[in-house]
Design a protein around this motif. Structure first.
Motif, PDB file in Angstrom:
ATOM      1  N   ALA A   1       0.891  -1.286   0.113  1.00 13.18           N
ATOM      2  CA  ALA A   1      -0.014   0.193   0.197  1.00 13.18           C
ATOM      3  C   ALA A   1       0.946   1.215   0.032  1.00 13.18           C
ATOM      4  CB  ALA A   1      -1.034  -0.130   1.336  1.00 13.18           C
TER       5      ALA A   1
ATOM      6  N   PHE B   1     -14.198   8.136  -8.422  1.00  8.89           N
ATOM      7  CA  PHE B   1     -13.949   6.669  -8.595  1.00  8.89           C
ATOM      8  C   PHE B   1     -14.983   6.280  -9.874  1.00  8.89           C
ATOM      9  CE2 PHE B   1     -12.004   5.502  -4.682  1.00  8.89           C
ATOM     10  CZ  PHE B   1     -12.287   6.620  -3.902  1.00  8.89           C
TER      11      PHE B   1
ATOM     12  N   TYR C   1     -15.755  -1.448 -10.561  1.00  8.72           N
ATOM     13  CA  TYR C   1     -14.758  -2.087  -9.719  1.00  8.72           C
ATOM     14  C   TYR C   1     -14.049  -1.097  -8.821  1.00  8.72           C
ATOM     15  CZ  TYR C   1     -15.488  -5.789 -12.893  1.00  8.72           C
ATOM     16  OH  TYR C   1     -16.440  -6.745 -13.567  1.00  8.72           O
ATOM     17  N   SER C   2     -14.259   0.218  -8.940  1.00 12.36           N
ATOM     18  CA  SER C   2     -13.547   1.289  -8.271  1.00 12.36           C
ATOM     19  C   SER C   2     -14.384   1.583  -6.936  1.00 12.36           C
ATOM     20  CB  SER C   2     -13.407   2.318  -9.060  1.00 12.36           C
ATOM     21  OG  SER C   2     -12.795   2.250 -10.420  1.00 12.36           O
ATOM     22  N   SER C   3     -14.474   0.421  -6.198  1.00  8.15           N
ATOM     23  CA  SER C   3     -15.309   0.658  -4.836  1.00  8.15           C
ATOM     24  C   SER C   3     -14.614   1.734  -3.963  1.00  8.15           C
ATOM     25  CB  SER C   3     -15.557  -0.667  -4.264  1.00  8.15           C
ATOM     26  OG  SER C   3     -15.971  -0.596  -2.909  1.00  8.15           O
ATOM     27  N   GLU C   4     -15.217   2.564  -3.244  1.00 10.01           N
ATOM     28  CA  GLU C   4     -14.611   3.543  -2.596  1.00 10.01           C
ATOM     29  C   GLU C   4     -13.466   2.878  -1.762  1.00 10.01           C
ATOM     30  OE1 GLU C   4     -13.602   6.157   0.298  1.00 10.01           O
ATOM     31  OE2 GLU C   4     -14.916   4.187   0.630  1.00 10.01           O
ATOM     32  N   PRO C   5     -13.484   2.001  -0.954  1.00 11.10           N
ATOM     33  CA  PRO C   5     -12.494   1.711   0.059  1.00 11.10           C
ATOM     34  C   PRO C   5     -11.236   1.270  -0.798  1.00 11.10           C
ATOM     35  CG  PRO C   5     -14.521   0.684   0.621  1.00 11.10           C
ATOM     36  CD  PRO C   5     -14.883   1.272  -0.822  1.00 11.10           C
ATOM     37  N   VAL C   6     -11.298   0.909  -2.211  1.00  6.48           N
ATOM     38  CA  VAL C   6     -10.021   0.823  -2.811  1.00  6.48           C
ATOM     39  C   VAL C   6      -9.215   2.040  -2.821  1.00  6.48           C
ATOM     40  CG1 VAL C   6      -9.208   0.743  -5.466  1.00  6.48           C
ATOM     41  CG2 VAL C   6     -10.892  -0.823  -4.763  1.00  6.48           C
ATOM     42  N   GLY C   7      -9.771   3.182  -2.587  1.00  3.35           N
ATOM     43  CA  GLY C   7      -8.978   4.553  -2.512  1.00  3.35           C
ATOM     44  C   GLY C   7      -8.773   4.835  -1.117  1.00  3.35           C
ATOM     45  N   ASP C   8      -9.385   4.233  -0.128  1.00  2.51           N
ATOM     46  CA  ASP C   8      -9.121   4.477   1.105  1.00  2.51           C
ATOM     47  C   ASP C   8      -7.568   3.854   1.801  1.00  2.51           C
ATOM     48  OD1 ASP C   8     -11.161   5.879   1.788  1.00  2.51           O
ATOM     49  OD2 ASP C   8     -12.405   3.984   2.451  1.00  2.51           O
ATOM     50  N   TYR C   9      -7.361   2.604   1.175  1.00  2.00           N
ATOM     51  CA  TYR C   9      -6.038   2.266   1.553  1.00  2.00           C
ATOM     52  C   TYR C   9      -4.846   1.869   0.804  1.00  2.00           C
ATOM     53  CZ  TYR C   9      -9.561   0.916   4.926  1.00  2.00           C
ATOM     54  OH  TYR C   9     -10.483   1.090   5.758  1.00  2.00           O
ATOM     55  N   PHE C  10      -5.427   1.708  -0.640  1.00  3.11           N
ATOM     56  CA  PHE C  10      -4.510   0.793  -1.291  1.00  3.11           C
ATOM     57  C   PHE C  10      -4.084   1.388  -2.850  1.00  3.11           C
ATOM     58  CE2 PHE C  10      -3.096  -3.090  -3.437  1.00  3.11           C
ATOM     59  CZ  PHE C  10      -2.311  -3.666  -2.478  1.00  3.11           C
ATOM     60  N   ALA C  11      -5.125   1.996  -3.461  1.00  4.35           N
ATOM     61  CA  ALA C  11      -4.826   2.401  -4.914  1.00  4.35           C
ATOM     62  C   ALA C  11      -3.406   3.415  -5.225  1.00  4.35           C
ATOM     63  CB  ALA C  11      -6.056   2.844  -5.512  1.00  4.35           C
TER      64      ALA C  11
ATOM     65  N   PRO D   1      -3.901   7.075  -4.847  1.00  5.96           N
ATOM     66  CA  PRO D   1      -4.264   8.616  -4.532  1.00  5.96           C
ATOM     67  C   PRO D   1      -4.775   8.861  -2.959  1.00  5.96           C
ATOM     68  CG  PRO D   1      -5.518   7.580  -6.247  1.00  5.96           C
ATOM     69  CD  PRO D   1      -4.425   6.591  -5.799  1.00  5.96           C
TER      70      PRO D   1
ATOM     71  N   ILE E   1      -9.783   7.664 -10.009  1.00 11.67           N
ATOM     72  CA  ILE E   1      -9.633   6.229  -9.860  1.00 11.67           C
ATOM     73  C   ILE E   1     -10.389   5.413 -10.662  1.00 11.67           C
ATOM     74  CG2 ILE E   1      -9.292   4.354  -8.099  1.00 11.67           C
ATOM     75  CD1 ILE E   1      -8.950   6.788  -6.029  1.00 11.67           C
TER      76      ILE E   1
ATOM     77  N   TYR F   1     -10.448   1.726 -11.333  1.00 13.77           N
ATOM     78  CA  TYR F   1      -9.565   0.312 -11.052  1.00 13.77           C
ATOM     79  C   TYR F   1     -10.027  -0.908 -11.959  1.00 13.77           C
ATOM     80  CZ  TYR F   1      -6.745  -1.410  -7.250  1.00 13.77           C
ATOM     81  OH  TYR F   1      -5.656  -2.116  -6.391  1.00 13.77           O
TER      82      TYR F   1
ATOM     83  N   ILE G   1      -6.976  -5.449   0.506  1.00 15.92           N
ATOM     84  CA  ILE G   1      -7.965  -4.307   0.742  1.00 15.92           C
ATOM     85  C   ILE G   1      -8.889  -4.661   1.824  1.00 15.92           C
ATOM     86  CG2 ILE G   1      -9.690  -2.540   0.107  1.00 15.92           C
ATOM     87  CD1 ILE G   1      -8.327  -2.726  -2.794  1.00 15.92           C
TER      88      ILE G   1
ATOM     89  N   ARG H   1     -17.975  -7.610  -5.065  1.00 14.77           N
ATOM     90  CA  ARG H   1     -17.521  -7.334  -6.416  1.00 14.77           C
ATOM     91  C   ARG H   1     -17.161  -8.977  -6.938  1.00 14.77           C
ATOM     92  NH1 ARG H   1     -18.536  -2.195  -4.713  1.00 14.77           N
ATOM     93  NH2 ARG H   1     -18.886  -0.909  -6.316  1.00 14.77           N
TER      94      ARG H   1
END
Lengths: 424, 424
Positions: free
Chosen positions: A82, A342, A346-356, A358, B386, B388, B400, B419
């Protein structure tokens, strides 16, 4: 979660917690005490507010090692990955000094320098937030900030969460202090015997932390005062109700004042999401919080046209925006105000919280109209550079002097005119 | 102007005028009244504070034409040229949206959009400041801000200075309102029947304006609260004392609280500048202001070594810095904190106030440690983007979800996990 027409959409802006007069007074006292009495005052407040009696605030090497050993290797791996993703994204934000040179010998430009020292407040409480450590520290490091100082409140046992220490270790942050509340902000702003002062303080906290940041603003820089989390989802009939409902609830579980809004033109989707939210809610561990949030600040805005739906999003200026539609990229140019966007299923918001990659520190409460995610630019500053040539001054000296005199500033005019001696 | 050793250099930081309790209360009242009663309240305050009774606040076409006719063509030409230079410099500050695409189909990026509307406060009083109009409006226009609204207090005759109206005309700003003080800031923040609301307010003003900006901050964005003007000059024995003295006085004439500092290793220069300042002072029209400023906030720091001199500059973090030395470009990399850096003997500070191109709205009072000249970035904001891919989510969904659960946020984990249905 109610289905409403766009015309019934009330403003979602929540008034910012300005604290009570008593809280403000108390914060001012704490700051004054820390400013004059340093560590001694910090120690007293830590005993009083955190019920922790500490000999030293600084996290020791042993504590770091203990934290590292307590977490399993696979998890360390995830955190490392991450951090790498977040660093890679922020590296792309870096800007460079530039200059422009004219034939007459003049050179104009903009020099970029990092701030000297940044302070990060990592909130305590029940949950440990290593992601907060990453999102606040990495942009500063990428900007080239030499010193990053982290503060976080200790528990009654005088300890801070392993996840937070691990995150600090992964980033190579050694200056971690077990101090929280307004006393931590005061220490970062003015320094104590053991805690170094910084030039900018970022990171979320409770009302005392927010009030203290407001107080020290000007002497140091601060980030925006963050409000409750928000999500808005712009979706058409191609979206799946279970996914939309799950994403809405991911924000609703944060805080009873979080807001989650679906904006759609599909009546079918609206009804299906309404049902899904109810059924998914019950099995959540934080169901009470999420339910309150959905009741007070959740809604499904059913719009007549897609254009109306897009307008609604721009009016909300959400912190997080998901676009789940036939061709989400086509919508991007229409979005004027959103912290993070997003795109696609597939761009579920938690993807951005931790990992992607940004940043998850984003403008809330409609401030996306004028502010940005935390980013590398927040940790650098610009200096204009002006090297005027003799030829340029000869050509323009009389114009500049005349302009100065029109504004009533004779000494300005004379300053440029003294140079005439040089070509007499 | 006293010659001192570096070790005697006291902090030049001046406490920011926070206003009295009464002033703060009065500003809060004004804002509340304008918020609820709109133009009616603005009209009343304008009568009370500016002694001007106005039917409409908006500057009419006839007033613009009159202002244009009242100023001679040569001066219009100078203003036009200055505006062109300022625009050319700020055009170079523009940044663009970007994205980064991975082989797995993921796309991450940063979208740049201008804010919708900007408000500029142009102070009134004896001197007209067309340069303030240029420096605040041009960055907003270059950023792509669609609506620029200008406010400026009327005189008792209900008029505003010709120079200000001419500057607005040159830039094509039509929304100019004859309103000043806290009532103007409130009108810009919340809008009235005739004055449109904006997203960000910039421009200097008196203590009421500064307090009002602090109050509305959060509902709209504001620029930094500016302190008195400052200049620091880093010079070696190659500098001419008359020029250095004249440049120091160009800042001293602004305000009795302005500061002007020479930092040098040359005792000869120090003594010569001390003498020159005294002799040039007397003939200045604003000699009283300049003398007070020099006495209270002027000094000549004589340093043992050049390295010590450079350190002194970085400690001051001056608004304006001139470097007048053998090879000023060689010094540029050593300067960490300064609003604007003027290199060489022809780069007299007033060159930057009006004409060269860089902005004259600069960080004061040591805030160059963490803030920047007003620039195009101040009128845009970023949104993270984002997108994804399915492949990326398949690869990372479990990581995640695990990260989310470590932070105690089950709904976050479930949102990404829903997903999985798509590839079952």
């Amino acid at each position: 979660m109610k289905i409403i027409n766009k015309s019934d959409l009330k403003s979602l802006r929540r008034s910012v917690d300005q604290g009570t007069e008593e809280q403000r007074k108390s914060v001012q006292d704490i700051i004054a005490q820390v400013k004059t009495r340093g560590d001694e005052a910090v120690k007293e407040y830590t005993e009083r507010f955190d019920q922790a009696s500490l000999e030293t605030f600084k996290v020791s090497k042993e504590e770091f090692e203990q934290a590292y050993a307590s977490l399993d290797g696979a998890f360390v791996q995830i955190l490392q990955e991450a951090a790498d993703n977040i660093r890679a994204f922020h590296e792309k934000q870096k800007t460079t000094s530039w200059f422009d040179s004219s034939e007459d010998g003049t050179l104009l430009g903009q020099k970029i320098t990092p701030i000297d020292a940044a302070g990060v407040y990592v909130p305590g409480g029940t949950a440990a937030y290593p992601s907060s450590v990453f999102m606040n520290v990495i942009p500063a490091q990428v900007a080239g900030v030499e010193r990053v100082v982290m503060v976080t409140p200790p528990g009654k046992d005088g300890k801070v969460p392993d996840g937070v220490l691990l995150a600090a270790q992964i980033l190579g942050v050694e200056d971690v202090f077990k101090v929280g509340g307004a006393q931590a902000i005061a220490a970062l702003a003015y320094g104590t015997e053991t805690i170094p002062s910084v030039d900018k303080i970022t990171g979320p906290g409770n009302v005392f932390v927010a009030l203290a940041k407001r107080e020290v603003f000007g002497d140091v820089d601060i980030d925006m005062i963050a409000g409750p989390s928000e999500i808005a989802i712009l979706a058409d009939e191609t979206a799946r109700a279970e996914e939309i409902a799950a994403d809405l609830l991911s924000q609703a579980e944060h805080d009873a004042r979080s807001s989650s809004v679906l904006v759609t033109t599909s009546e079918r989707l609206a009804k299906a999401v309404e049902k899904e939210v109810q059924s998914q809610l019950d099995s959540l561990p934080r169901a009470d919080i999420a339910r309150k949030s959905v009741e007070d600040y959740g809604m499904i805005a059913l719009c007549e046209t897609w254009a109306e739906a897009v307008d609604t999003i721009n009016e909300i200026a959400p912190e997080h925006l998901e676009i789940v539609s036939e061709d989400p990229f086509q919508e991007l140019g229409k979005i004027k105000h959103a912290g993070a966007i997003f795109l696609g299923p597939y761009s579920s918001e938690p993807v951005g919280d931790y990992f992607a990659g940004p940043n998850h520190v984003l403008p809330t409460n409609g401030t996306a109209r004028f502010s940005s995610p935390l980013n590398v630019d927040d940790f650098v500053k610009k200096s204009s550079v002006i090297s005027y040539s003799r030829q340029a001054l000869e050509t323009n000296v009389d114009k500049i002097a005349r302009f100065a005199r029109l504004e009533g500033l004779e000494a300005h005019a004379r300053a440029v005119e003294t140079r005439k001696e040089r070509w007499k």
